[in-house]
Scaffold this motif. Structure first.
Motif, mmCIF file in Angstrom:
data_model
loop_
_atom_site.group_PDB
_atom_site.id
_atom_site.type_symbol
_atom_site.label_atom_id
_atom_site.label_comp_id
_atom_site.label_asym_id
_atom_site.label_seq_id
_atom_site.Cartn_x
_atom_site.Cartn_y
_atom_site.Cartn_z
ATOM 1 N N ALA A 112 0.835 -1.214 0.011
ATOM 2 C CA ALA A 112 -0.046 0.151 0.066
ATOM 3 C C ALA A 112 0.876 1.212 0.182
ATOM 4 C CB ALA A 112 -0.907 -0.083 1.204
ATOM 5 N N VAL A 183 -5.648 -2.981 -0.204
ATOM 6 C CA VAL A 183 -4.735 -2.039 -0.996
ATOM 7 C C VAL A 183 -5.823 -1.334 -2.079
ATOM 8 C CG1 VAL A 183 -2.879 -1.702 -2.472
ATOM 9 C CG2 VAL A 183 -2.736 -3.175 -0.660
ATOM 10 N N ILE A 203 -3.510 3.789 7.714
ATOM 11 C CA ILE A 203 -3.546 2.665 6.461
ATOM 12 C C ILE A 203 -3.179 1.306 6.940
ATOM 13 C CG2 ILE A 203 -2.014 1.742 4.635
ATOM 14 C CD1 ILE A 203 -1.325 4.640 3.612
#
Length: 223
Positions: A112, A183, A203
């Protein structure tokens, strides 16, 4: 009279002529050309991405570009392969001593972080805009996918399958699903500006949440 070698050394390195541009290493020139290709693709589309535009954008001559990339197809295939597919295929070097869930978090968090870089997002936006209308871009994408090695997510699934940790029947399908819900979801949010850019901590938290949901689903599978 020409100086002897010892005298030449004593005089120090040769001075560059005023106004002469710095000499770039081959790797630097290559990166500049790939950066230019990404920008030209985003600005003009594949069909109009001429070598003249690439030369102007990169500041390189067409001769230099052709020395590194024999054709426009080769140039854009390299661009897409290295900057889009490599974010899944490149080795993340996860720590195998970690529990399986933590290893997967490490893999997907690293992917990611790579995918959300500005140059990657520029390329993804350009490809999304081209994929429907450009047969050449579709062919490049298909060729790379077919020739590519098993990516890191699928490699993790195969290890768990071999160890019997989870009941895994279709590695490729599950790999695509897991990538999309982690992702892929972050990429879509960035593409459509659904929210402010996520911090690294956000994230990781998002990826952990969806990994737990995914693994919880695998634990429910009974044959």
């Amino acid at each position: 009279m020409r100086p002897c070698p010892d005298e030449a050394v004593a005089q120090g390195p040769e001075k560059r002529c005023p106004g002469r541009p710095p000499v770039l290493e081959e790797g630097e020139r290559r990166e500049m050309i790939l950066n230019a290709a990404c920008q030209v693709l985003d600005d003009h589309g594949y069909q109009s991405a001429s070598m003249d535009k690439l030369a102007q954008q990169s500041g390189m001559s067409k001769k230099t570009i052709y020395q590194m990339f024999p054709s426009k197809h080769d140039l854009f295939r390299t661009l897409i392969s290295e900057r889009l597919f490599d974010m899944k295929h490149a080795s993340v070097c996860p720590c195998r001593d970690l529990p399986p869930e933590e290893e997967l978090v490490q893999i997907l968090t690293s992917i990611a972080a790579n995918a959300l870089q500005a140059d990657r997002m520029c390329l993804i936006r350009a490809i999304v805009g081209e994929i429907r209308d450009s047969a050449e871009i579709r062919k490049i994408m298909q060729d790379i996918e077919i020739s590519g090695n098993c990516n890191q997510v699928e490699a993790w699934l195969r290890r768990q399958q071999a160890a019997g940790t989870y009941m895994i029947d279709d590695v490729e399908d599950l790999g695509h699903g897991l990538f999309s819900m982690t992702v892929g979801k972050l990429i879509l949010a960035e593409l459509f500006h659904c929210r402010d850019p996520a911090t690294p901590a956000e994230i990781e938290a998002n990826i952990r949440r969806w990994i737990r949901i995914f693994l919880g689903g695998l634990e429910q599978i009974v044959y």
